[in-house]
Scaffold this motif. Structure first.
Motif, PDB file in Angstrom:
ATOM      1  N   LYS A  11       0.918  -1.111  -0.166  1.00  0.00           N
ATOM      2  CA  LYS A  11       0.074  -0.057   0.019  1.00  0.00           C
ATOM      3  C   LYS A  11       0.790   1.365  -0.032  1.00  0.00           C
ATOM      4  CE  LYS A  11      -0.762   0.465   5.144  1.00  0.00           C
ATOM      5  NZ  LYS A  11      -2.002   0.487   6.046  1.00  0.00           N
ATOM      6  N   ALA A  12       0.242   2.251  -0.460  1.00  0.00           N
ATOM      7  CA  ALA A  12       1.114   3.756  -0.532  1.00  0.00           C
ATOM      8  C   ALA A  12       1.478   4.085   0.842  1.00  0.00           C
ATOM      9  CB  ALA A  12       0.215   4.582  -1.179  1.00  0.00           C
ATOM     10  N   MET A  13       2.433   4.255   1.067  1.00  0.00           N
ATOM     11  CA  MET A  13       3.095   4.854   2.558  1.00  0.00           C
ATOM     12  C   MET A  13       4.340   5.929   2.252  1.00  0.00           C
ATOM     13  SD  MET A  13       3.299   1.223   4.353  1.00  0.00           S
ATOM     14  CE  MET A  13       4.007   0.476   3.324  1.00  0.00           C
ATOM     15  N   GLN A  14       4.792   6.401   3.190  1.00  0.00           N
ATOM     16  CA  GLN A  14       6.094   7.033   3.320  1.00  0.00           C
ATOM     17  C   GLN A  14       7.181   5.990   3.235  1.00  0.00           C
ATOM     18  OE1 GLN A  14       6.058  10.400   3.440  1.00  0.00           O
ATOM     19  NE2 GLN A  14       3.975  10.453   3.271  1.00  0.00           N
ATOM     20  N   ASP A  85      -0.684  -9.793   6.453  1.00  0.00           N
ATOM     21  CA  ASP A  85      -0.111  -8.454   6.591  1.00  0.00           C
ATOM     22  C   ASP A  85      -1.057  -7.557   6.011  1.00  0.00           C
ATOM     23  OD1 ASP A  85       1.835  -6.328   6.677  1.00  0.00           O
ATOM     24  OD2 ASP A  85       3.501  -7.387   6.123  1.00  0.00           O
ATOM     25  N   VAL A  86      -1.116  -6.505   6.524  1.00  0.00           N
ATOM     26  CA  VAL A  86      -2.157  -5.245   6.485  1.00  0.00           C
ATOM     27  C   VAL A  86      -1.422  -4.385   5.452  1.00  0.00           C
ATOM     28  CG1 VAL A  86      -3.514  -5.293   8.727  1.00  0.00           C
ATOM     29  CG2 VAL A  86      -1.573  -3.770   8.670  1.00  0.00           C
ATOM     30  N   ASP A  87      -0.060  -4.270   5.415  1.00  0.00           N
ATOM     31  CA  ASP A  87       0.555  -3.519   4.584  1.00  0.00           C
ATOM     32  C   ASP A  87       0.678  -4.052   2.964  1.00  0.00           C
ATOM     33  OD1 ASP A  87       0.831  -1.488   6.608  1.00  0.00           O
ATOM     34  OD2 ASP A  87       2.453  -2.473   7.109  1.00  0.00           O
ATOM     35  N   VAL A  88       0.321  -5.310   2.994  1.00  0.00           N
ATOM     36  CA  VAL A  88       0.761  -6.172   1.801  1.00  0.00           C
ATOM     37  C   VAL A  88      -0.757  -5.976   0.883  1.00  0.00           C
ATOM     38  CG1 VAL A  88       1.146  -8.015   0.554  1.00  0.00           C
ATOM     39  CG2 VAL A  88       2.585  -7.415   2.373  1.00  0.00           C
ATOM     40  N   VAL A  89      -0.866  -5.376  -0.223  1.00  0.00           N
ATOM     41  CA  VAL A  89      -1.970  -5.463  -1.150  1.00  0.00           C
ATOM     42  C   VAL A  89      -2.027  -6.547  -2.217  1.00  0.00           C
ATOM     43  CG1 VAL A  89      -3.261  -4.311  -3.121  1.00  0.00           C
ATOM     44  CG2 VAL A  89      -1.886  -2.799  -1.241  1.00  0.00           C
ATOM     45  N   ARG A  90      -0.988  -6.960  -2.477  1.00  0.00           N
ATOM     46  CA  ARG A  90      -0.966  -8.217  -3.289  1.00  0.00           C
ATOM     47  C   ARG A  90       0.355  -8.852  -3.299  1.00  0.00           C
ATOM     48  NH1 ARG A  90      -5.007  -8.554  -7.325  1.00  0.00           N
ATOM     49  NH2 ARG A  90      -6.110  -8.322  -5.771  1.00  0.00           N
ATOM     50  N   GLN A  91       0.522 -10.304  -3.424  1.00  0.00           N
ATOM     51  CA  GLN A  91       1.697 -11.060  -3.503  1.00  0.00           C
ATOM     52  C   GLN A  91       1.565 -12.018  -4.395  1.00  0.00           C
ATOM     53  OE1 GLN A  91      -0.336 -10.951  -0.557  1.00  0.00           O
ATOM     54  NE2 GLN A  91      -1.153 -12.810  -0.679  1.00  0.00           N
ATOM     55  N   THR A  92       2.598 -12.437  -5.233  1.00  0.00           N
ATOM     56  CA  THR A  92       2.570 -13.647  -6.021  1.00  0.00           C
ATOM     57  C   THR A  92       4.211 -14.026  -6.162  1.00  0.00           C
ATOM     58  OG1 THR A  92       1.132 -12.599  -7.472  1.00  0.00           O
ATOM     59  CG2 THR A  92       2.331 -14.470  -8.614  1.00  0.00           C
ATOM     60  N   VAL A  93       4.436 -15.596  -5.968  1.00  0.00           N
ATOM     61  CA  VAL A  93       5.475 -16.317  -5.818  1.00  0.00           C
ATOM     62  C   VAL A  93       5.628 -16.844  -7.238  1.00  0.00           C
ATOM     63  CG1 VAL A  93       7.070 -17.856  -5.039  1.00  0.00           C
ATOM     64  CG2 VAL A  93       5.704 -16.202  -3.372  1.00  0.00           C
ATOM     65  N   LEU A  94       6.589 -16.767  -8.085  1.00  0.00           N
ATOM     66  CA  LEU A  94       7.107 -17.512  -9.394  1.00  0.00           C
ATOM     67  C   LEU A  94       8.246 -18.398  -9.160  1.00  0.00           C
ATOM     68  CD1 LEU A  94       6.551 -14.441 -11.971  1.00  0.00           C
ATOM     69  CD2 LEU A  94       4.775 -16.329 -11.316  1.00  0.00           C
TER      70      LEU A  94
END
Length: 121
Positions: A11-14, A85-94
């Motif tokens: 997510k957008a953060m400082q 995790d509340v700061d992660v919007v999307r995750q993908t493992v390749l």
């Protein structure tokens, strides 16, 4: 250990908050036995569509790629950790090992000259 690439959208953060989230993610990987080979920040961008996650709507996010080696057995637990995790919007493992082997085998198995002469030569 196989090689993987984690595509992470935060997510957008400082800057300081973003660095803390990335550090926390890399440390979690290392605690689970992974060897981190590289980290690439692709920048802050507008999302192609609004994403709702953890009761928040996101329109902008930070994009990261993390290259690592790990045992396949840790991936499920690690992905569950990122999901919460509340700061992660999307995750993908390749899996980068299979990607490389497919590329190499395709290039070697194809004949170089597929053209047929119209003259019959």
């Amino acid at each position: 250990m196989p090689r993987y690439e984690l595509s992470l959208i935060l997510k957008a953060m400082q800057r300081a908050e973003t660095a803390a989230v990335v550090r926390r993610t890399v440390e979690t990987l290392m605690e689970r036995g992974a060897v981190v080979r590289g980290l690439e920040h692709l920048g802050q961008r507008r999302l192609p569509y609004k994403i709702s996650k953890h009761d928040q709507r996101h329109t902008h996010a930070g994009y990261f790629l993390i290259d690592f080696h790990a045992s396949p057995s840790i991936l499920k637990g690690f992905m569950n950790h990122l999901e919460r995790d509340v700061d992660v919007v999307r995750q993908t493992v390749l899996n980068k090992d299979s990607e490389m082997s497919k590329t190499q085998s395709c290039a070697l198995s194809r004949p170089h000259n597929n053209e047929v002469s119209k003259d019959g030569d």
